[in-house]
Design an enzyme around this catalytic site. Structure first.
Site, mmCIF file in Angstrom:
data_model
loop_
_atom_site.group_PDB
_atom_site.id
_atom_site.type_symbol
_atom_site.label_atom_id
_atom_site.label_comp_id
_atom_site.label_asym_id
_atom_site.label_seq_id
_atom_site.Cartn_x
_atom_site.Cartn_y
_atom_site.Cartn_z
ATOM 1 C CB THR A 121 -0.940 0.019 1.212
ATOM 2 O OG1 THR A 121 -1.708 -1.187 1.208
ATOM 3 C CG2 THR A 121 -1.886 1.206 1.133
ATOM 4 C CE LYS A 172 1.837 2.000 4.912
ATOM 5 N NZ LYS A 172 1.379 1.265 3.706
ATOM 6 C CE LYS A 222 -5.208 -1.806 1.309
ATOM 7 N NZ LYS A 222 -3.944 -2.555 1.200
#
Length: 284
Positions: free
Chosen positions: A92, A235, A167
């Site tokens: 990601t 994150k 995502k």
């Protein structure tokens, strides 16, 4: 044909195991060699060594900095025989990095698929992940059957960077669901109700969701062994904030949800499963 695999963290290890169980021959590299030894497959000496032995490499690491080091750093993939090869990056990432990696690998005569996955350890074990693939359509088509070996849903979503953007949008919802469930559960307990009762009522009421279903036992038992960590969701939400800034969008929720996980990190919970955000709201 042997396939390369880099990144044997909680999710990467399960994806690698799933691929092996489906008859895919792997050669792996991992920064911590001991995790690679456990798989019982050939281990490359470096990413550069790995890419010289295979036509394609799966990559799933913590963040874009780690991805950049593996691909472009010292002894990275680009220092090996990478021309004509394909890097399938399931990290990601930051969407801007994914776009840049695609173009930089083109200059090496190589291909980059921006291919983050939805789901964590348990769906990976069952081959039930979802993958969001962006980049060259011909390379997606070439690898589609390979994706189906560990994913129940496979999406091609256009140009490189799109997979990562989608995502991040998904993870705004993921992080928000988990945070509000944790908050509601703690409020219920502080109101004098049994934890299991509150969870069951949420499951049959407004809290009914995939997230509550898969995290129910973790919340009941306070077993926060890691499937998807607090550090990772924090994150991802940070990257999502950059996306909102760049597209001139706004969110009432994102900042507050992110900072709930930031509080969990400050409490030393960063390595635990992101359901551990419950401990932010629970009064000991």
């Amino acid at each position: 044909m042997k396939v390369g695999f880099v990144g044997l963290g909680h999710l990467g290890r399960e994806i690698a195991k799933r691929l092996l169980s489906q008859g895919v021959d792997l050669i792996v590299w991992n920064r911590t060699r001991e995790k690679a030894v456990e798989l019982g497959v050939p281990i490359a000496n470096s990413p550069a060594d790995l890419i010289s032995q295979v036509e394609k490499v799966f990559l799933i690491v913590f963040d874009s900095q780690a991805s950049e080091e593996v691909i472009f750093g010292k002894n990275g993939l680009t220092e090996g025989n990478i021309e004509g090869k394909t890097v399938i990056d399931m990290t990601t990432n930051h969407y801007a990095y994914a776009e840049r990696a695609y173009h930089e690998l083109k200059s090496y005569g190589a291909y980059y698929l921006d291919a983050p996955v939805l789901g964590s350890v348990i769906p990976a074990q069952k081959g039930e992940l979802t993958i969001l693939v962006s980049g060259d359509k011909e390379k997606f088509d070439e690898n589609a059957e390979l994706f189906k070996k560990f994913c129940k849903s496979v999406y091609y979503v256009g140009k490189a960077g799109n997979g990562t953007k989608l995502k991040l949008i998904n993870n705004i919802v993921l992080g928000g669901f988990m945070e509000v469930i944790a908050e509601a559960l703690a409020i219920g307990e502080l109101s004098g109700f049994d934890r299991e009762l509150v969870i069951n009522i949420l499951s049959d009421g407004a809290g009914k969701s995939y997230i509550l279903e898969v995290k129910k036992q973790k919340l009941l038992k306070e077993d926060f062994s890691t499937h998807f960590s607090v550090d990772l969701i924090y994150k991802d939400l940070h990257y999502a904030q950059d996306l909102l800034r760049d597209i001139k969008a706004f969110s009432f929720a994102l900042q507050n949800v992110k900072e709930a996980y930031g509080k969990a990190r400050s409490m030393g919970l960063g390595d635990l499963d992101f359901s551990a955000v419950y401990k932010v709201f629970k009064r000991n």
